[in-house]
Design an enzyme around this catalytic site. Structure first.
Site, short mmCIF file in Angstrom:
data_model
loop_
_atom_site.label_atom_id
_atom_site.label_comp_id
_atom_site.label_asym_id
_atom_site.label_seq_id
_atom_site.Cartn_x
_atom_site.Cartn_y
_atom_site.Cartn_z
N LYS A 73 78.52 0.77 44.01
CA LYS A 73 79.94 0.41 44.15
C LYS A 73 80.42 0.67 45.59
CE LYS A 73 81.24 5.00 42.48
NZ LYS A 73 81.59 5.78 41.27
N TYR B 228 96.59 7.43 74.20
CA TYR B 228 97.98 7.37 73.74
C TYR B 228 98.62 8.75 73.71
CZ TYR B 228 97.25 2.54 72.24
OH TYR B 228 97.00 1.21 72.20
C1 LIG Z 1 80.60 6.80 41.07
C2 LIG Z 1 80.06 7.16 39.74
C3 LIG Z 1 78.77 7.71 39.61
C4 LIG Z 1 77.93 8.14 40.80
O1 LIG Z 1 78.25 9.48 41.14
P1 LIG Z 1 77.49 10.23 42.32
O2 LIG Z 1 78.12 11.57 42.35
O3 LIG Z 1 77.74 9.45 43.56
O4 LIG Z 1 76.05 10.25 41.96
C5 LIG Z 1 78.27 7.89 38.33
N1 LIG Z 1 79.00 7.57 37.25
C6 LIG Z 1 80.25 7.07 37.34
C7 LIG Z 1 81.00 6.76 36.09
C8 LIG Z 1 80.83 6.86 38.58
O5 LIG Z 1 82.08 6.38 38.67
#
Ligand SMILES: *Cc1c(COP(=O)(O)O)cnc(C)c1O
Length: 366
Positions: free
Chosen positions: A37, A262
């Site tokens: 993601k 700035y």
């Molecule tokens: C993002 C997510 C993960 C991954 O978690 P990590 O700590 O990056 O391994 C696993 N399960 C769900 C439901 C998530 O939203």
């Protein structure tokens, strides 16, 4: 040659190394779901998926569009959409993405759509809330879920899952074990009445590290793939996957009393050599790193960021560094640097990586 001077290099071998590191922690039959993601945690979700598609069972994305991008790039693995929304159901189905159904609202909307098409045994996933209180059915919903499922052969539950609230925090061990036990109890009830046994999963990266007994059928690995465990020892076994680099656009020599950037935030107290680097807060470099809170590496030496971080540029102090315009600038190429930046920005590596804007060109080094 790349004509974009600021680039994020994705290290394919590091990704594979990290995946294998977690594989050797798993039971031989435990499957891996790779979480790609948010553009593969700020890298490139499609490229990450291409690198590991033959090594993992599943992919997960947060939103439908992210799953569509994977399908359009030719990724064939099953793809779990963690946060589907009602208006995206037709897209989910047409790209054969697999929705996480986490409430009666989305569950019933999906069942209605599935009945209308009609779909047969369409793969769905059910998520239960066991303490994170973010998305998920409650354990008390089990009877109603079962009765809805019994009425329909339009869907088939591919997996039942939950998500830990504090898997990285051993002070919260009691809470976490409780989450795992409650989840196991929900699964038991589902199994007893469903007539078949969907896959089950609850562990994220730090869950895999801290709660190896709860691997169940699959684990969901995100940050671990990108080089971070929950402590220095674990992280040291992993390889950095995100290398952020740029070049020196211009060098200035300024005199005592002259200022940089700035609001004239940096005032030279002695003759100073500065280098301007084309990366700024619009690229994900926080303004909190300005005024010597952050640094970059030029010819193996640390060059502090001076003055305020601009939208498109930073200026760094290279008074004591032998360098010239066009030389390479490393913003980070090691997890320790990313952790340092996260610390200075009062956040965690996840946010530093995912904040890297889409303006930065990505390429894969294999
Ligand atoms: C993002 C997510 C993960 C991954 O978690 P990590 O700590 O990056 O391994 C696993 N399960 C769900 C439901 C998530 O939203």
């Amino acid at each position: 040659m790349n004509n974009h001077v600021t680039v994020l290099e994705i290290d394919a071998n590091a990704v594979l190394h990290n995946l294998n590191y977690f594989k050797q922690k798993l039971q031989p039959e435990t499957k891996i779901l790779a979480v790609v993601k948010a553009f593969g945690y700020g890298s490139d979700g499609v490229e990450i998926a291409k690198i590991i598609q033959n090594e993992v069972a599943y992919f997960a994305v947060a939103y439908t569009d992210e799953g569509v991008a994977l399908r359009e790039a030719g990724i064939k693995n099953p793809i779990l959409v963690l946060h589907p929304q009602k208006q995206n159901i037709p897209t989910i189905v047409s790209y054969r993405l697999e929705p996480n159904l986490y409430s009666f609202k989305i569950f019933e909307a999906f069942l209605e759509y599935a009945d209308n098409v009609p779909l047969i045994n369409y793969p769905i996933h059910l998520k239960f809330n066991t303490g994170l209180n973010r998305l998920g059915f409650w354990h008390t919903d089990v009877p109603n879920i079962l009765s809805e499922l019994k009425k329909s052969n339009n869907v088939k539950v591919q997996s039942i899952f939950s998500h830990l609230a504090a898997s990285e925090d051993l002070n919260e061990q009691e809470f976490t074990v409780n989450q795992i036990n409650n989840f196991a109890y929900i699964v038991k009830q589902m199994y007893e009445h469903l007539g078949y046994e969907p896959m089950i999963h609850i562990l994220n990266t730090s869950g895999v590290i801290n709660y190896p007994k709860a691997q169940f059928d699959m684990v969901r690995i995100g940050i671990g793939l990108y080089g971070f465990g929950n402590d220095d020892q674990e992280t040291a076994q992993l390889k950095n996957t995100h290398n952020l680099k740029s070049i020196i656009s211009q060098i200035h020599l300024i005199q005592p009393g002259e200022t940089v950037g700035y609001n004239r935030a940096f005032v030279a107290s002695k003759p100073t050599k500065t280098a301007t680097v084309p990366i700024g807060h619009a690229d994900g470099i926080s303004r909190k790193l300005g005024n010597k809170n952050g640094f970059v590496i030029i010819n193996n030496q640390a060059a502090p960021i001076i003055g305020n971080v601009c939208m498109d540029m930073i200026m760094v102090d290279v008074t004591n560094i032998d360098c010239k315009e066009g030389d390479e600038v490393i913003i980070f190429n090691h997890q320790q640097q990313i952790e340092y930046i996260a610390h200075k920005c009062e956040t965690i590596p996840y946010e530093i990586l995912t904040a890297l804007s889409q303006r930065i060109k990505r390429f894969v080094k294999s």
